[in-house]
Design a protein around this motif. Structure first.
Motif, PDB file in Angstrom:
ATOM      1  N   HIS A   1       0.811  -1.217   0.000  1.00 60.37           N
ATOM      2  CA  HIS A   1       0.000   0.000   0.000  1.00 60.37           C
ATOM      3  C   HIS A   1       0.849   1.274   0.000  1.00 60.37           C
ATOM      4  N   LEU A   2       2.170   1.135   0.134  1.00 59.29           N
ATOM      5  CA  LEU A   2       3.024   2.303   0.355  1.00 59.29           C
ATOM      6  C   LEU A   2       3.464   3.011  -0.926  1.00 59.29           C
ATOM      7  N   PHE A   3       3.408   2.340  -2.064  1.00 61.71           N
ATOM      8  CA  PHE A   3       3.918   2.982  -3.290  1.00 61.71           C
ATOM      9  C   PHE A   3       3.145   2.509  -4.514  1.00 61.71           C
ATOM     10  N   ARG A   4       3.040   3.424  -5.479  1.00 66.65           N
ATOM     11  CA  ARG A   4       2.344   3.101  -6.731  1.00 66.65           C
ATOM     12  C   ARG A   4       2.968   3.792  -7.928  1.00 66.65           C
ATOM     13  N   ASP A   5       3.032   5.139  -7.891  1.00 68.14           N
ATOM     14  CA  ASP A   5       3.476   5.880  -9.066  1.00 68.14           C
ATOM     15  C   ASP A   5       4.530   6.908  -8.671  1.00 68.14           C
TER      16      ASP A   5
ATOM     17  N   PHE B   1      -0.846   3.680  -2.714  1.00 62.86           N
ATOM     18  CA  PHE B   1      -1.692   2.864  -3.582  1.00 62.86           C
ATOM     19  C   PHE B   1      -2.963   3.590  -4.030  1.00 62.86           C
ATOM     20  N   LEU B   2      -3.334   4.659  -3.348  1.00 65.16           N
ATOM     21  CA  LEU B   2      -4.471   5.479  -3.762  1.00 65.16           C
ATOM     22  C   LEU B   2      -4.017   6.742  -4.498  1.00 65.16           C
ATOM     23  N   ASN B   3      -2.748   6.762  -4.885  1.00 64.48           N
ATOM     24  CA  ASN B   3      -2.130   7.874  -5.611  1.00 64.48           C
ATOM     25  C   ASN B   3      -2.091   9.169  -4.802  1.00 64.48           C
ATOM     26  N   ARG B   4      -1.996   9.031  -3.496  1.00 64.52           N
ATOM     27  CA  ARG B   4      -1.785  10.191  -2.633  1.00 64.52           C
ATOM     28  C   ARG B   4      -0.291  10.353  -2.386  1.00 64.52           C
TER      29      ARG B   4
ATOM     30  N   ILE C   1      -0.056  10.581   5.767  1.00 60.40           N
ATOM     31  CA  ILE C   1      -1.320  10.363   5.082  1.00 60.40           C
ATOM     32  C   ILE C   1      -1.475   8.869   4.832  1.00 60.40           C
ATOM     33  N   GLY C   2      -2.698   8.365   4.946  1.00 66.37           N
ATOM     34  CA  GLY C   2      -2.905   6.938   4.736  1.00 66.37           C
ATOM     35  C   GLY C   2      -2.277   6.108   5.830  1.00 66.37           C
ATOM     36  N   VAL C   3      -1.844   4.904   5.461  1.00 66.21           N
ATOM     37  CA  VAL C   3      -1.219   3.996   6.422  1.00 66.21           C
ATOM     38  C   VAL C   3       0.146   4.526   6.825  1.00 66.21           C
ATOM     39  N   GLU C   4       0.394   4.520   8.118  1.00 64.45           N
ATOM     40  CA  GLU C   4       1.664   5.033   8.633  1.00 64.45           C
ATOM     41  C   GLU C   4       2.818   4.125   8.207  1.00 64.45           C
ATOM     42  N   TYR C   5       3.920   4.755   7.818  1.00 65.76           N
ATOM     43  CA  TYR C   5       5.122   4.006   7.459  1.00 65.76           C
ATOM     44  C   TYR C   5       6.150   4.134   8.568  1.00 65.76           C
TER      45      TYR C   5
END
Length: 243
Positions: A192-196, A209-212, A234-238
């Motif tokens: 969930h941590l990376f996409r683009d 993963f939600l493009n944020r 933002i989103g799931v904490e890393y």
């Protein structure tokens, strides 16, 4: 229906302690991920009742092979010598995991049409590749900024790492290269941590993963060959894995 998933997993009914189960499953997860990723490319058709082969090692076989509701063909294989397993070196353990899977395939083939040869070929491909699960996730050129960005994944028995490399398009000179993400070796920790990769407001951004926006690099830092970035809340904490 095509075969999409290969799983090797010791469950709570195996007869083993939670500590051993958790350690084994985490240790072997990168193998199942490799096989699942590559088996999808082969588009191997099943009889329409399953898209997963799940091999479950246990102390004793309370069943042999059965179809579960989640379209998983589950095979129970015997694994009853922890002492021998604990004495194995790294490569021997990889081979033992492959052996357990192969035992499962052969048992399953007695009940369902299983594409044995392609599956065994995948195992051999994994061996020839040095038991490595590495792939290029993304490669993009930003011509207006004169840079090319690559995101490479390294999934091992010990951890998962995402590494970034940014190079000058014209000269091919590497501007920055290094690790951005390090997690435990489990997809639930990293997928969930990376996409683009995008560029906005003079920042190079790796999105989630939600493009944020999740990881932000200043272009000025990159051009000065400085590897530095901020992690967005933002989103799931890393939380980087430091083990």
């Amino acid at each position: 229906m095509n075969l999409r998933y290969i799983l090797l997993h010791i469950d709570f009914q195996s007869g083993y302690t939670d500590q051993f189960r958790d350690k084994f499953n985490l240790y072997s997860k990168f193998i199942g991920y490799y096989l699942s990723t590559h088996v999808r490319k082969l588009k191997l058709e099943t009889d329409g009742t399953f898209n997963m082969i799940a091999v479950k090692p246990s102390v004793s076989a309370n069943f042999v092979c059965r179809l579960m509701s989640e379209k998983a063909l589950v095979i129970n294989v015997l694994f009853n010598n922890i002492a021998a397993y604990n004495l194995m070196n790294e490569i021997e353990r990889y081979e033992y995991c492959l052996e357990l899977l192969e035992d499962g395939y052969k048992i399953a083939a007695q009940y369902k049409p299983i594409p044995l040869e392609p599956l065994l070929n995948l195992h051999q491909q994994f061996r020839i590749g040095g038991y490595k699960n590495e792939w290029l996730h993304k490669k993009k050129k930003f011509k207006e900024h004169g840079i090319e960005v690559s995101l490479n994944c390294f999934f091992t028995t010990y951890d998962f790492q995402l590494k970034i490399t940014v190079s000058d398009i014209k000269t091919k000179v590497e501007l920055i290269s290094g690790m951005v993400i390090r997690t435990l070796p489990d997809p639930v920790c990293f997928h969930h941590l990376f996409r683009d990769v995008i560029i906005e407001n003079e920042e190079l951004i790796i999105t989630d993963f939600l493009n944020r926006p999740k990881f932000k690099f200043l272009l000025s830092d990159i051009l000065r060959k400085k590897l530095a970035f901020d992690v967005m809340n933002i989103g799931v904490e890393y939380n980087p894995y430091l083990g």
